[in-house]
Motif scaffolding. Structure first.
Motif, mmCIF file in Angstrom:
data_model
loop_
_atom_site.group_PDB
_atom_site.id
_atom_site.type_symbol
_atom_site.label_atom_id
_atom_site.label_comp_id
_atom_site.label_asym_id
_atom_site.label_seq_id
_atom_site.Cartn_x
_atom_site.Cartn_y
_atom_site.Cartn_z
ATOM 1 N N LEU A 79 0.829 -1.208 0.000
ATOM 2 C CA LEU A 79 0.000 0.000 0.000
ATOM 3 C C LEU A 79 0.865 1.261 0.000
ATOM 4 N N GLU A 80 1.972 1.234 0.752
ATOM 5 C CA GLU A 80 2.888 2.382 0.762
ATOM 6 C C GLU A 80 3.460 2.633 -0.638
ATOM 7 N N GLN A 81 3.831 1.564 -1.310
ATOM 8 C CA GLN A 81 4.360 1.708 -2.668
ATOM 9 C C GLN A 81 3.304 2.267 -3.618
ATOM 10 N N ASP A 82 2.080 1.745 -3.517
ATOM 11 C CA ASP A 82 0.994 2.236 -4.368
ATOM 12 C C ASP A 82 0.671 3.695 -4.059
ATOM 13 N N MET A 83 0.698 4.048 -2.780
ATOM 14 C CA MET A 83 0.420 5.433 -2.381
ATOM 15 C C MET A 83 1.449 6.368 -3.010
ATOM 16 N N GLU A 84 2.705 5.979 -2.974
ATOM 17 C CA GLU A 84 3.758 6.798 -3.579
ATOM 18 C C GLU A 84 3.525 6.962 -5.087
ATOM 19 N N LYS A 85 3.161 5.858 -5.737
ATOM 20 C CA LYS A 85 2.925 5.885 -7.187
ATOM 21 C C LYS A 85 1.780 6.837 -7.528
ATOM 22 N N PHE A 86 0.651 6.684 -6.849
ATOM 23 C CA PHE A 86 -0.507 7.511 -7.168
ATOM 24 C C PHE A 86 -0.303 8.969 -6.743
ATOM 25 N N ASN A 87 0.384 9.181 -5.632
ATOM 26 C CA ASN A 87 0.635 10.549 -5.198
ATOM 27 C C ASN A 87 1.571 11.267 -6.173
ATOM 28 N N SER A 88 2.595 10.570 -6.642
ATOM 29 C CA SER A 88 3.514 11.166 -7.627
ATOM 30 C C SER A 88 2.769 11.526 -8.906
ATOM 31 N N ALA A 89 1.911 10.621 -9.354
ATOM 32 C CA ALA A 89 1.137 10.880 -10.570
ATOM 33 C C ALA A 89 0.177 12.043 -10.359
ATOM 34 N N LEU A 90 -0.459 12.085 -9.200
ATOM 35 C CA LEU A 90 -1.421 13.153 -8.897
ATOM 36 C C LEU A 90 -0.761 14.533 -8.956
ATOM 37 N N THR A 91 0.409 14.641 -8.344
ATOM 38 C CA THR A 91 1.061 15.950 -8.258
ATOM 39 C C THR A 91 1.523 16.488 -9.609
ATOM 40 N N LEU A 92 1.551 15.637 -10.613
ATOM 41 C CA LEU A 92 1.951 16.087 -11.944
ATOM 42 C C LEU A 92 0.783 16.552 -12.811
ATOM 43 N N THR A 93 -0.428 16.396 -12.323
ATOM 44 C CA THR A 93 -1.593 16.745 -13.137
ATOM 45 C C THR A 93 -1.888 18.244 -13.079
ATOM 46 N N ASP A 94 -2.482 18.737 -14.147
ATOM 47 C CA ASP A 94 -2.893 20.148 -14.191
ATOM 48 C C ASP A 94 -3.965 20.436 -13.153
ATOM 49 N N GLU A 95 -4.867 19.478 -12.949
ATOM 50 C CA GLU A 95 -5.949 19.675 -11.972
ATOM 51 C C GLU A 95 -5.398 19.849 -10.556
ATOM 52 N N TYR A 96 -4.385 19.079 -10.224
ATOM 53 C CA TYR A 96 -3.777 19.189 -8.898
ATOM 54 C C TYR A 96 -3.125 20.566 -8.734
ATOM 55 N N GLN A 97 -2.401 20.994 -9.763
ATOM 56 C CA GLN A 97 -1.754 22.304 -9.683
ATOM 57 C C GLN A 97 -2.794 23.411 -9.529
ATOM 58 N N GLN A 98 -3.923 23.274 -10.236
ATOM 59 C CA GLN A 98 -4.999 24.254 -10.115
ATOM 60 C C GLN A 98 -5.567 24.239 -8.697
ATOM 61 N N GLU A 99 -5.716 23.050 -8.140
ATOM 62 C CA GLU A 99 -6.224 22.905 -6.773
ATOM 63 C C GLU A 99 -5.292 23.605 -5.781
ATOM 64 N N ILE A 100 -3.997 23.422 -5.959
ATOM 65 C CA ILE A 100 -2.996 24.051 -5.084
ATOM 66 C C ILE A 100 -3.033 25.570 -5.257
ATOM 67 N N ASP A 101 -3.071 26.030 -6.500
ATOM 68 C CA ASP A 101 -3.121 27.476 -6.757
ATOM 69 C C ASP A 101 -4.354 28.104 -6.130
ATOM 70 N N THR A 102 -5.496 27.439 -6.254
ATOM 71 C CA THR A 102 -6.744 27.946 -5.678
ATOM 72 C C THR A 102 -6.648 28.014 -4.155
ATOM 73 N N ALA A 103 -6.095 26.975 -3.535
ATOM 74 C CA ALA A 103 -5.949 26.942 -2.079
ATOM 75 C C ALA A 103 -5.002 28.046 -1.601
ATOM 76 N N GLU A 104 -3.907 28.262 -2.331
ATOM 77 C CA GLU A 104 -2.961 29.318 -1.963
ATOM 78 C C GLU A 104 -3.600 30.692 -2.081
ATOM 79 N N LYS A 105 -4.351 30.905 -3.154
ATOM 80 C CA LYS A 105 -5.030 32.194 -3.354
ATOM 81 C C LYS A 105 -6.041 32.444 -2.242
#
Length: 110
Positions: A79-105
């Motif tokens: 599960l730790e390995q899978d979590m790392e895989k999915f988290n790495s993939a998530l952080t590279l998406t445009d939607e994630y970056q938009q989510e972070i930008d919105t939260a920071e704003k």
């Protein structure tokens, strides 16, 4: 093939060889290359994995039955390995970056 197409093909083949070399070098350094997983799929898997990890408790889970304990620890490790895989993939998406930008704003505006 025309001369221009052959030139493009050679450049593409060189780029593919270079990419494979870089991937090998990163793997040798212990860097995992994020997979191309859609935002919603990655997010759903992260949630599912987090729930199961919480149910197990930790990588050092203790159980009265040694076989069950071994199985739970192995599952937690996977599960730790899978979590790392999915988290790495998530952080590279445009939607994630938009989510972070919105939260920071929002944080800056409050």
């Amino acid at each position: 093939l025309s001369k221009e197409q052959e030139k493009i093909l050679r450049r593409l083949q060189k780029a593919e060889r270079d990419q494979k070399k870089l991937q090998k070098q990163l793997e040798q350094l212990g860097v995992k290359i994020a997979e191309d997983i859609p935002y919603h799929e990655a997010k759903e898997n992260i949630t599912r994995i987090a729930v199961r990890m919480s149910e197990i408790g930790s990588s050092q889970v203790v159980h009265e039955d040694p076989l069950v304990q071994k199985r739970l620890r192995e599952e937690y490790f996977k599960l730790e390995q899978d979590m790392e895989k999915f988290n790495s993939a998530l952080t590279l998406t445009d939607e994630y970056q938009q989510e972070i930008d919105t939260a920071e704003k929002k944080w800056q505006d409050d």
